[in-house]
Design a protein around this motif. Structure first.
Motif, mmCIF file in Angstrom:
data_model
loop_
_atom_site.group_PDB
_atom_site.id
_atom_site.type_symbol
_atom_site.label_atom_id
_atom_site.label_comp_id
_atom_site.label_asym_id
_atom_site.label_seq_id
_atom_site.Cartn_x
_atom_site.Cartn_y
_atom_site.Cartn_z
ATOM 1 N N THR A 59 0.826 -1.212 0.000
ATOM 2 C CA THR A 59 0.000 0.000 0.000
ATOM 3 C C THR A 59 0.859 1.261 0.000
ATOM 4 O O THR A 59 0.829 2.055 -0.928
ATOM 5 C CB THR A 59 -0.951 0.016 1.212
ATOM 6 O OG1 THR A 59 -1.768 -1.142 1.178
ATOM 7 C CG2 THR A 59 -1.834 1.257 1.174
ATOM 8 N N PRO A 274 -1.990 6.895 -9.110
ATOM 9 C CA PRO A 274 -3.153 6.415 -8.344
ATOM 10 C C PRO A 274 -3.571 4.997 -8.688
ATOM 11 O O PRO A 274 -4.366 4.399 -7.961
ATOM 12 C CB PRO A 274 -4.267 7.405 -8.726
ATOM 13 C CG PRO A 274 -3.571 8.624 -9.169
ATOM 14 C CD PRO A 274 -2.339 8.117 -9.852
ATOM 15 N N GLY A 278 1.148 4.889 -5.423
ATOM 16 C CA GLY A 278 1.248 5.590 -4.151
ATOM 17 C C GLY A 278 2.332 6.632 -4.029
ATOM 18 O O GLY A 278 2.404 7.330 -3.017
ATOM 19 N N MET A 299 -7.977 5.339 -8.065
ATOM 20 C CA MET A 299 -7.580 4.428 -6.990
ATOM 21 C C MET A 299 -8.582 3.292 -6.850
ATOM 22 O O MET A 299 -8.205 2.144 -6.596
ATOM 23 C CB MET A 299 -7.446 5.183 -5.665
ATOM 24 C CG MET A 299 -6.287 6.143 -5.602
ATOM 25 S SD MET A 299 -5.916 6.728 -3.927
ATOM 26 C CE MET A 299 -7.441 7.597 -3.514
ATOM 27 N N SER A 384 -7.777 4.907 -0.686
ATOM 28 C CA SER A 384 -6.351 4.643 -0.865
ATOM 29 C C SER A 384 -5.968 3.314 -0.229
ATOM 30 O O SER A 384 -5.183 2.549 -0.791
ATOM 31 C CB SER A 384 -5.525 5.774 -0.252
ATOM 32 O OG SER A 384 -4.145 5.539 -0.405
ATOM 33 N N VAL A 389 -3.062 1.847 -2.462
ATOM 34 C CA VAL A 389 -2.339 2.887 -3.200
ATOM 35 C C VAL A 389 -1.287 3.560 -2.336
ATOM 36 O O VAL A 389 -0.108 3.571 -2.654
ATOM 37 C CB VAL A 389 -3.318 3.948 -3.749
ATOM 38 C CG1 VAL A 389 -2.566 5.010 -4.522
ATOM 39 C CG2 VAL A 389 -4.362 3.286 -4.628
ATOM 40 N N LEU A 391 -1.629 6.877 -1.333
ATOM 41 C CA LEU A 391 -1.746 8.333 -1.409
ATOM 42 C C LEU A 391 -2.590 8.833 -0.240
ATOM 43 O O LEU A 391 -3.605 8.233 0.108
ATOM 44 C CB LEU A 391 -2.385 8.755 -2.732
ATOM 45 C CG LEU A 391 -1.565 8.512 -3.994
ATOM 46 C CD1 LEU A 391 -2.347 8.930 -5.230
ATOM 47 C CD2 LEU A 391 -0.242 9.269 -3.934
ATOM 48 N N SER A 392 -2.187 9.941 0.346
ATOM 49 C CA SER A 392 -2.889 10.489 1.499
ATOM 50 C C SER A 392 -2.731 12.004 1.515
ATOM 51 O O SER A 392 -1.749 12.536 0.994
ATOM 52 C CB SER A 392 -2.337 9.891 2.792
ATOM 53 O OG SER A 392 -2.891 10.513 3.933
#
Length: 443
Positions: A59, A274, A278, A299, A384, A389, A391-392
């Motif tokens: 992730t 996406p 990540g 995502m 996410s 993924v 991404l945050s």
């Protein structure tokens, strides 16, 4: 009075074995990351579990800065979890049997068939050999190429190590980075953009697709799945890149202040990442709301089956779109590339999308209860995690322990696939009779 217990030997199904292998890897990873010499500062058991889960499910979400919190030992553990999680623990176990000269039994062959979406048992061991060779050769070539650019910048020792870490992270679609700002410092860098994006695109296509393209050079010989993945990946990536370029063009917090060439490269990178990679070259929290919405969709769709990517899978999305268009055209059977798509594939695709949507909604709802954070931030975190993924918008480190457990569950289910869980809990039954038809009003 005598009480007798009848022990029935239960057959371990591939879905159970897949889920168990991930759980075992996560537990071992948690124990290793909790060792005193794995981190520079003490971390909680929940933090160790979260990081191990994020790495094993490839992730990339992290509750702390990896580069400054983990020691060299901890980073090596993280790399091992990423590599095992990307290819699969059981795949490495079977590979070990082959190295030791042991016979690969029927159970292991069935597992490989299920893991890599093979049509038959024949050639599964040979297929595994090809996959492992492809993985290490691809990572090796990318490592050498990236080292040429990072050794002059970071020196021999750090240049080699940074290259190795990010190559493995990229190919397995993990998104972990040793830099505090991920890859924001390399926005507009042509070599970094092309090398890393090529890795996670190839990794996200699926091993079945890659092996078929290598074995069958003529597109006419490719299967429908391979054609859908290649055409779909190219189409989605180009559309996403164009939209992000247009939406973020004047946003000075992201690409607005860059040169035209850097805008193009960065938009392209943010469009393809996406799909479960990540990495990020711009601050996700500073992106336009429209760009975040597009990122959420990408995502959720994810990459290919039997790949290092997750999400509902690109082919699932394409099947649903094609089936929907076929319905509006009055067609009884949808077709693509001069091939008809079976109804069972359509039902499976709809089931995957429905179950995935329910999973995301349930986890998102629980997070809105446990976390006092903005709506869109929590939604990004949930999707996410499901798409593995990474991404945050920057809230991962602020999650409560309960929130971390929820995200851990979503990452795990997103990696093994929601349908795998259902097949573990529900045994399929064959229909022996049919009820009469009746009309249901919909729409």
């Amino acid at each position: 009075m005598y009480i007798s217990f009848i022990h029935k030997k239960r057959r371990v199904t591939p879905p159970v074995l897949i889920a168990s292998s991930f759980l075992v890897t996560i537990v071992i990873g948690t124990l290793l990351l909790k060792l005193p010499f794995a981190t520079t500062i003490p971390i909680t058991w929940t933090n160790a579990l979260f990081t191990a889960t994020s790495a094993t499910t490839v992730t990339g979400l992290s509750v702390f800065d990896v580069g400054s919190t983990l020691t060299l030992f901890g980073e090596i553990v993280l790399l091992a979890l990423i590599q095992i999680g990307g290819v699969g623990l059981m795949a490495f176990a079977v590979a070990l049997l082959m190295v030791l000269g042991r016979k690969v039994g029927m159970k292991n062959r069935i597992f490989l068939q299920e893991s890599f979406s093979q049509q038959s048992l024949g050639g599964t061991v040979k297929f595994l050999r090809s996959i492992l060779a492809f993985v290490f050769v691809t990572e090796g070539i990318a490592f050498i190429l990236l080292s040429f650019f990072w050794i002059p910048e970071f020196g021999l020792k750090h240049g080699l190590y940074y290259s190795l870490f990010h190559v493995i992270s990229a190919f397995n679609n993990a998104g972990f980075s040793l830099f505090p700002d991920n890859l924001m410092g390399f926005a507009g860098s042509l070599p970094v953009t092309l090398i890393l994006s090529s890795l996670f695109i190839i990794g996200g296509l699926g091993f079945t697709v890659v092996m078929e393209v290598i074995a069958k050079r003529s597109p006419k010989q490719w299967s429908l799945h391979t054609k859908m993945m290649l055409a779909g990946t190219l189409t989605v990536n180009l559309i996403a890149a164009f939209l992000l370029f247009a939406l973020e063009y004047h946003n000075t917090k992201t690409i607005g202040s860059m040169s035209f060439g850097d805008k193009v490269l960065t938009s392209y990178f943010q469009a393809v990442t996406p799909r479960t990679a990540g990495f990020n070259m711009v601050s996700i929290g500073d992106m336009e709301s429209s760009s975040l919405l597009l990122t959420l969709l990408l995502m959720f769709i994810g990459g290919g089956s039997a790949s290092t990517a997750s999400g509902i899978k690109l082919t699932t999305f394409i099947v649903i779109v094609v089936a929907t268009l076929a319905y509006f055209r009055g067609m009884t059977e949808p077709h693509l590339f001069k091939r008809t798509i079976k109804s069972e594939i359509i039902f499976r695709s709809l089931a995957i999308a429905a179950v995935s949507s329910m999973l995301v909604f349930t986890a998102f709802f629980l997070l809105t209860v446990t976390e006092k954070m903005p709506f869109i931030d929590l939604l990004m975190e949930t999707v996410s995690a499901f798409g593995t993924v990474g991404l945050s918008v920057g809230i991962t480190g602020d999650l409560s322990p309960v929130g971390e457990w929820i995200i851990c569950g979503v990452m795990f289910l997103g990696r093994i696939g929601p349908l795998t869980l259902f097949f573990m809990l529900i045994r399929p039954k064959k229909e022996t009779f049919k009820y009469s038809y009746d009309r249901v009003h919909t729409g």
